[in-house]
Structures are given as structure tokens and as C-alpha cells.
Enzyme design. Structure first.
Site, PDB file in Angstrom:
ATOM      1  N   GLY A 177      41.547  54.478  37.268  1.00  0.00           N
ATOM      2  CA  GLY A 177      40.718  55.643  37.568  1.00  0.00           C
ATOM      3  C   GLY A 177      40.157  56.394  36.387  1.00  0.00           C
ATOM      4  N   SER A 200      37.672  55.506  34.278  1.00  0.00           N
ATOM      5  CA  SER A 200      36.272  55.282  33.920  1.00  0.00           C
ATOM      6  C   SER A 200      35.552  54.582  35.056  1.00  0.00           C
ATOM      7  CB  SER A 200      36.150  54.436  32.644  1.00  0.00           C
ATOM      8  OG  SER A 200      36.670  53.134  32.847  1.00  0.00           O
ATOM      9  N   GLY A 201      34.234  54.521  34.961  1.00  0.00           N
ATOM     10  CA  GLY A 201      33.424  53.740  35.879  1.00  0.00           C
ATOM     11  C   GLY A 201      33.641  54.058  37.338  1.00  0.00           C
ATOM     12  N   ILE A 202      33.743  53.013  38.144  1.00  0.00           N
ATOM     13  CA  ILE A 202      33.894  53.176  39.590  1.00  0.00           C
ATOM     14  C   ILE A 202      35.154  53.968  39.919  1.00  0.00           C
ATOM     15  CG2 ILE A 202      34.397  51.907  41.717  1.00  0.00           C
ATOM     16  CD1 ILE A 202      32.483  49.710  40.674  1.00  0.00           C
ATOM     17  N   GLY A 203      36.258  53.665  39.247  1.00  0.00           N
ATOM     18  CA  GLY A 203      37.507  54.360  39.529  1.00  0.00           C
ATOM     19  C   GLY A 203      37.417  55.853  39.304  1.00  0.00           C
ATOM     20  N   ALA A 206      41.703  48.872  39.776  1.00  0.00           N
ATOM     21  CA  ALA A 206      41.874  48.332  38.424  1.00  0.00           C
ATOM     22  C   ALA A 206      41.492  46.861  38.363  1.00  0.00           C
ATOM     23  CB  ALA A 206      43.316  48.523  37.960  1.00  0.00           C
ATOM     24  N   GLY A 207      40.712  46.512  37.365  1.00  0.00           N
ATOM     25  CA  GLY A 207      40.294  45.122  37.210  1.00  0.00           C
ATOM     26  C   GLY A 207      39.738  44.869  35.823  1.00  0.00           C
ATOM     27  N   SER A 230      34.160  42.143  44.680  1.00  0.00           N
ATOM     28  CA  SER A 230      32.904  41.989  43.949  1.00  0.00           C
ATOM     29  C   SER A 230      32.018  41.022  44.704  1.00  0.00           C
ATOM     30  CB  SER A 230      33.161  41.455  42.533  1.00  0.00           C
ATOM     31  OG  SER A 230      31.940  41.075  41.910  1.00  0.00           O
ATOM     32  N   TYR A 255      36.601  35.295  36.997  1.00  0.00           N
ATOM     33  CA  TYR A 255      36.409  36.619  37.601  1.00  0.00           C
ATOM     34  C   TYR A 255      36.010  36.462  39.069  1.00  0.00           C
ATOM     35  CZ  TYR A 255      34.597  41.293  38.479  1.00  0.00           C
ATOM     36  OH  TYR A 255      34.367  42.542  39.014  1.00  0.00           O
ATOM     37  N   LYS A 297      38.124  37.716  42.465  1.00  0.00           N
ATOM     38  CA  LYS A 297      37.608  38.633  43.476  1.00  0.00           C
ATOM     39  C   LYS A 297      37.525  37.962  44.844  1.00  0.00           C
ATOM     40  CE  LYS A 297      37.284  42.257  40.906  1.00  0.00           C
ATOM     41  NZ  LYS A 297      38.143  43.446  41.179  1.00  0.00           N
ATOM     42  N   THR A 325      28.487  50.211  34.963  1.00  0.00           N
ATOM     43  CA  THR A 325      29.812  50.609  34.485  1.00  0.00           C
ATOM     44  C   THR A 325      30.090  49.962  33.135  1.00  0.00           C
ATOM     45  OG1 THR A 325      31.106  48.750  35.371  1.00  0.00           O
ATOM     46  CG2 THR A 325      30.628  50.568  36.887  1.00  0.00           C
TER      47      THR A 325
END
Length: 280
Positions: free
Chosen positions: A14, A16-19, A86-87, A138, A151, A155, A186
Site C-alpha cells: 500500500g 505506492s501506485g495502485i495500493g 502487493a506484487g 492483471s 509475470y 497473474k 504506476t
């Protein structure tokens, strides 16, 4: 009143970015949020700015994940929502060039991390008779050629795991759904270009122009777009939604793009990101 008033949520990754946008949206909608991530400085800053609780954790480590759930119950007495956000990315290289360490690392965070989160949050939700789990997938798990092999595989596994978990946990009052973002602006793309995490977050503006033409909707996707979908899935308004994968991609998965075009586009994007970082 907010859509999440009175709810307690855990959001991984959480800082940065989407989180980060999911955390902000949840707080704005009235939720009490526990944020788990590895980047402590950023986590403490968000803790102070948003009034959330921060726990430093690596989702690939079971003891860390268990500690996040235990602390949440200790603080608030329940867990209403878990967002497994988280990823990490993987290099977009030929399958002939992939090393085993990369496979283990990506699957460890992107798949094992999700499974561990559900393993430890589900018993709390089952005891309550209610809960919502939101996994972040994703579009790379839905279509070949959109991202790196490992990746995409990770997903795809998250999407399959979501359906399987929904079959078991739905019977116990716990809903499990997935959100599959498309080309969202992101820092993960900067990381894939070789930049350190905090620096990657500072060059996301470079992505907006390039991402505006990837999908039928003529603008880049934003973390806020995914956050609003997460609010819906965490809320009582989605009470009959279970085992679903919602693509937040501006229609990207309705069209086809080949592997070579994606590789060339990623290389060009990485160059623009590095040029922007060099100018900082």
C-alpha cells in the site's frame, strides 16, 4: 456516509501506485485500514498523513503475513476486507533467457503472497460469517503478449486461485474476487526498467502519453480507476459478486496486440523512463 463505514481492511503493497490509491479511497469511504508493505519510510509517512496503521511485512514470508492479520485483530477486533495488492514485475525477455531465481521470486510474491494472505485472513472472516477478499491480477493473465512470461503466469495463477477460493469460502459468507488492471500509470513500469522503487514512482508521468493509445478509451488508466473498483468489491453493494475477475483496462483486452509489438513498445517506454530519471 461512506460505502465502507465501520469496515476494517488490510491492504498489502500500500505504499505506492495502485495500493496507495486503494488505501486513500478506503479511508475516504470510512474504512479503518491496516497497510502492509516492505518500504518502511513511505509506510510511516502514509500512516501519519492518512491516519492508517502500518505494518512492515514481506508477503512472501508467512510469519510476516500472519503478524499483519494478528495485529489487525488486536487493534480492531475483526477483518472485513483483505486486498492482496502487493506484487512485483519480471523482465520482459525471451523464455530462453529466464533464470530460475526470477521465477521463484515472482511466484513467491505474486502467488504465494496472495495464498498466504487468504490463509491467515480467512479464519477471522469465517468466524465473523462475512468478509470480502480482493486479489489484484492483471490483464497479462488474460491475454498473451501483454507482459513478461513469468509475470503473466503469476497473474493467471491469481485469477485461477480467486475462482477456487470463491468456491470454498463463498459457502462460509466470504466473497473472493479479482481485479485485473490494464495499462495503469504506476511505478511498476519504472521498476521493470531497472529503477529503484522510490525513483520509479517519480517518473510515472512519462507513462501517461504512451498509455493513452493502448486501449479504446483514449487516456491512460490511473490507480484511482482500480481503487474505485476495489471499493465496490469491498462494500456491501457487491454482496452477490463472488469468484469474478473485473478487468479495469479501458477495453484493452477487447483488442489484440502481438508479442513483438509489445516488446518494442516496452523497450521504448523503458528508454523514456530512464531519460526522465536521469533528468531528476
Amino acid at each position: 456516509m461512506g460505502a465502507l463505514d465501520g469496515k476494517v481492511a488490510i491492504v498489502t503493497g500500500g505504499t505506492s501506485g495502485i495500493g496507495e490509491k486503494i488505501v486513500e479511497a478506503f479511508v475516504a469511504q470510512g474504512a479503518k485500514v491496516v497497510m502492509a508493505a516492505r518500504r518502511e519510510d513511505e509506510g510511516r509517512a502514509l500512516e501519519k498523513r492518512l491516519g492508517v496503521r502500518f505494518v512492515r511485512a514481506d508477503v512472501a514470508v508467512e510469519a510476516d503475513v500472519k503478524a499483519v492479520v494478528d495485529r489487525t485483530v488486536e487493534w480492531f477486533g475483526r477483518v472485513d476486507c483483505l486486498v492482496n495488492n502487493a506484487g512485483i514485475p519480471s523482465p520482459m525477455v525471451s523464455i530462453t533467457e529466464i533464470d530460475i531465481a526470477t521465477i521463484d521470486q515472482v511466484l513467491g510474491v505474486n502467488v504465494r503472497g496472495v495464498a498466504l494472505g487468504v490463509k491467515h485472513a480467512a479464519p477471522v472472516m469465517i468466524s465473523q460469517g462475512t468478509g470480502s477478499i480482493v486479489n489484484i491480477g492483471s490483464v497479462a493473465g488474460l491475454r498473451g503478449g501483454l507482459s513478461a512470461h513469468i509475470y503473466g503466469a503469476s497473474k493467471g495463477a491469481v485469477q485461477a486461485l480467486t475462482r477456487s477460493l470463491a468456491a470454498e469460502l463463498g459457502e462460509k459468507g466470504v466473497r473472493v474476487n479479482c481485479i485485473s488492471p490494464g495499462a495503469i500509470v504506476t511505478g511498476i513500469f519504472g521498476k521493470n526498467a531497472g529503477l529503484e522503487g522510490s525513483k520509479a514512482d517519480r517518473v510515472v508521468g512519462v507513462l501517461k502519453e504512451g498509455f493513452a493509445t493502448i486501449q479504446p478509451i483514449p487516456r491512460a488508466g490511473l490507480p484511482e480507476d482500480v481503487a474505485q473498483a476495489a471499493v465496490f468489491l469491498a462494500s456491501d453493494g457487491s454482496g452477490f459478486v463472488n469468484g469474478q475477475d473485473i478487468a479495469v483496462d479501458g477495453g484493452q483486452t477487447s483488442v489484440t496486440r502481438g508479442w513483438s509489438a509489445t516488446v518494442a513498445g516496452r523497450a521504448a517506454m523503458a528508454k523514456r523512463i530512464k531519460d526522465a530519471a536521469a533528468a531528476l
